[in-house]
Write a protein that holds these residues in place. Structure first.
Motif, PDB file in Angstrom:
ATOM      1  N   ARG A  23      35.733   4.974   0.957  1.00  0.00           N
ATOM      2  CA  ARG A  23      35.676   6.316   0.381  1.00  0.00           C
ATOM      3  C   ARG A  23      36.999   6.704  -0.254  1.00  0.00           C
ATOM      4  O   ARG A  23      37.029   7.391  -1.265  1.00  0.00           O
ATOM      5  CB  ARG A  23      35.258   7.335   1.441  1.00  0.00           C
ATOM      6  CG  ARG A  23      33.771   7.309   1.715  1.00  0.00           C
ATOM      7  CD  ARG A  23      33.324   8.477   2.557  1.00  0.00           C
ATOM      8  NE  ARG A  23      33.936   8.497   3.867  1.00  0.00           N
ATOM      9  CZ  ARG A  23      33.515   7.795   4.907  1.00  0.00           C
ATOM     10  NH1 ARG A  23      32.472   6.994   4.785  1.00  0.00           N
ATOM     11  NH2 ARG A  23      34.115   7.885   6.068  1.00  0.00           N
ATOM     12  N   ARG A  37      28.392   2.613  -3.887  1.00  0.00           N
ATOM     13  CA  ARG A  37      26.986   3.048  -3.905  1.00  0.00           C
ATOM     14  C   ARG A  37      26.007   1.911  -4.215  1.00  0.00           C
ATOM     15  O   ARG A  37      24.801   2.114  -4.152  1.00  0.00           O
ATOM     16  CB  ARG A  37      26.799   4.162  -4.935  1.00  0.00           C
ATOM     17  CG  ARG A  37      27.534   5.431  -4.584  1.00  0.00           C
ATOM     18  CD  ARG A  37      27.468   6.437  -5.730  1.00  0.00           C
ATOM     19  NE  ARG A  37      28.384   7.526  -5.523  1.00  0.00           N
ATOM     20  CZ  ARG A  37      29.679   7.485  -5.810  1.00  0.00           C
ATOM     21  NH1 ARG A  37      30.224   6.411  -6.336  1.00  0.00           N
ATOM     22  NH2 ARG A  37      30.457   8.517  -5.561  1.00  0.00           N
ATOM     23  N   LYS A  43      18.942   8.505  -1.669  1.00  0.00           N
ATOM     24  CA  LYS A  43      19.020   9.508  -0.609  1.00  0.00           C
ATOM     25  C   LYS A  43      20.298   9.350   0.218  1.00  0.00           C
ATOM     26  O   LYS A  43      20.940  10.336   0.570  1.00  0.00           O
ATOM     27  CB  LYS A  43      17.798   9.358   0.300  1.00  0.00           C
ATOM     28  CG  LYS A  43      17.275  10.617   0.876  1.00  0.00           C
ATOM     29  CD  LYS A  43      16.022  10.311   1.680  1.00  0.00           C
ATOM     30  CE  LYS A  43      15.071  11.472   1.599  1.00  0.00           C
ATOM     31  NZ  LYS A  43      13.898  11.277   2.419  1.00  0.00           N
ATOM     32  N   LEU A  44      20.659   8.115   0.528  1.00  0.00           N
ATOM     33  CA  LEU A  44      21.861   7.856   1.331  1.00  0.00           C
ATOM     34  C   LEU A  44      23.132   7.959   0.494  1.00  0.00           C
ATOM     35  O   LEU A  44      24.194   8.309   1.011  1.00  0.00           O
ATOM     36  CB  LEU A  44      21.769   6.485   1.990  1.00  0.00           C
ATOM     37  CG  LEU A  44      20.638   6.309   2.995  1.00  0.00           C
ATOM     38  CD1 LEU A  44      20.627   4.890   3.541  1.00  0.00           C
ATOM     39  CD2 LEU A  44      20.748   7.321   4.121  1.00  0.00           C
ATOM     40  N   GLY A  47      24.989  11.178   0.603  1.00  0.00           N
ATOM     41  CA  GLY A  47      25.907  11.343   1.734  1.00  0.00           C
ATOM     42  C   GLY A  47      27.302  10.830   1.418  1.00  0.00           C
ATOM     43  O   GLY A  47      28.302  11.412   1.850  1.00  0.00           O
ATOM     44  N   ASP A  49      28.639  10.807  -1.635  1.00  0.00           N
ATOM     45  CA  ASP A  49      29.217  11.806  -2.538  1.00  0.00           C
ATOM     46  C   ASP A  49      29.686  13.039  -1.772  1.00  0.00           C
ATOM     47  O   ASP A  49      30.764  13.577  -2.047  1.00  0.00           O
ATOM     48  CB  ASP A  49      28.206  12.202  -3.607  1.00  0.00           C
ATOM     49  CG  ASP A  49      27.841  11.033  -4.516  1.00  0.00           C
ATOM     50  OD1 ASP A  49      28.672  10.123  -4.677  1.00  0.00           O
ATOM     51  OD2 ASP A  49      26.725  11.031  -5.040  1.00  0.00           O
ATOM     52  N   ALA A  50      28.892  13.484  -0.805  1.00  0.00           N
ATOM     53  CA  ALA A  50      29.262  14.657  -0.016  1.00  0.00           C
ATOM     54  C   ALA A  50      30.520  14.371   0.816  1.00  0.00           C
ATOM     55  O   ALA A  50      31.410  15.226   0.908  1.00  0.00           O
ATOM     56  CB  ALA A  50      28.109  15.077   0.889  1.00  0.00           C
ATOM     57  N   ALA A  51      30.611  13.195   1.410  1.00  0.00           N
ATOM     58  CA  ALA A  51      31.785  12.846   2.216  1.00  0.00           C
ATOM     59  C   ALA A  51      33.043  12.790   1.354  1.00  0.00           C
ATOM     60  O   ALA A  51      34.108  13.254   1.768  1.00  0.00           O
ATOM     61  CB  ALA A  51      31.561  11.507   2.914  1.00  0.00           C
ATOM     62  N   ALA A  59      33.000  10.523   8.125  1.00  0.00           N
ATOM     63  CA  ALA A  59      31.555  10.755   8.013  1.00  0.00           C
ATOM     64  C   ALA A  59      30.810   9.433   8.208  1.00  0.00           C
ATOM     65  O   ALA A  59      31.211   8.400   7.669  1.00  0.00           O
ATOM     66  CB  ALA A  59      31.220  11.345   6.651  1.00  0.00           C
ATOM     67  N   VAL A  61      28.527   7.260   7.033  1.00  0.00           N
ATOM     68  CA  VAL A  61      27.697   6.949   5.872  1.00  0.00           C
ATOM     69  C   VAL A  61      27.586   5.440   5.692  1.00  0.00           C
ATOM     70  O   VAL A  61      28.454   4.684   6.115  1.00  0.00           O
ATOM     71  CB  VAL A  61      28.265   7.577   4.579  1.00  0.00           C
ATOM     72  CG1 VAL A  61      28.301   9.085   4.680  1.00  0.00           C
ATOM     73  CG2 VAL A  61      29.626   7.038   4.253  1.00  0.00           C
TER      74      VAL A  61
END
Length: 88
Positions: A23, A37, A43-44, A47, A49-51, A59, A61
């Motif tokens: 990340r 990615r 869908k995963l 997560g 991107d959010a982290a 996180a 992920v």
């Protein structure tokens, strides 16, 4: 390499990507894409991107198949072979 990156790299088992380190690479790769990615369902990947947006290195992920790979997002292989280079 800064201390948090060194710890993340050293904490990873040989052959297994360390999600925190991956990340950090993805967040720093401005103007580039990484393999964080690749192979991860959409869908995963949300997560990931959010982290990155939250700067949450812990996180839980799933990361893609080649998270440490960094490449320019607007240069194709054919262009690079033809001699095109990105300007810094």
């Amino acid at each position: 390499m800064d201390e948090p990156a060194r710890k993340a790299r050293n904490a990873s088992k040989l052959g297994e990507p360390n999600p925190a380190f991956a990340r950090r690479i993805a967040a720093a790769a401005s103007g580039c894409v990484t393999g964080i990615r690749w192979g991860v369902p959409v869908k995963l990947a949300a997560g990931i991107d959010a982290a990155i947006a939250r700067q949450d290195r812990d996180a839980p992920v799933k990361v893609g198949c080649d998270p440490a790979r960094v490449q320019p997002e607007d240069l194709t292989l054919a262009e690079a072979c033809a001699g095109r280079r990105l300007l810094a």
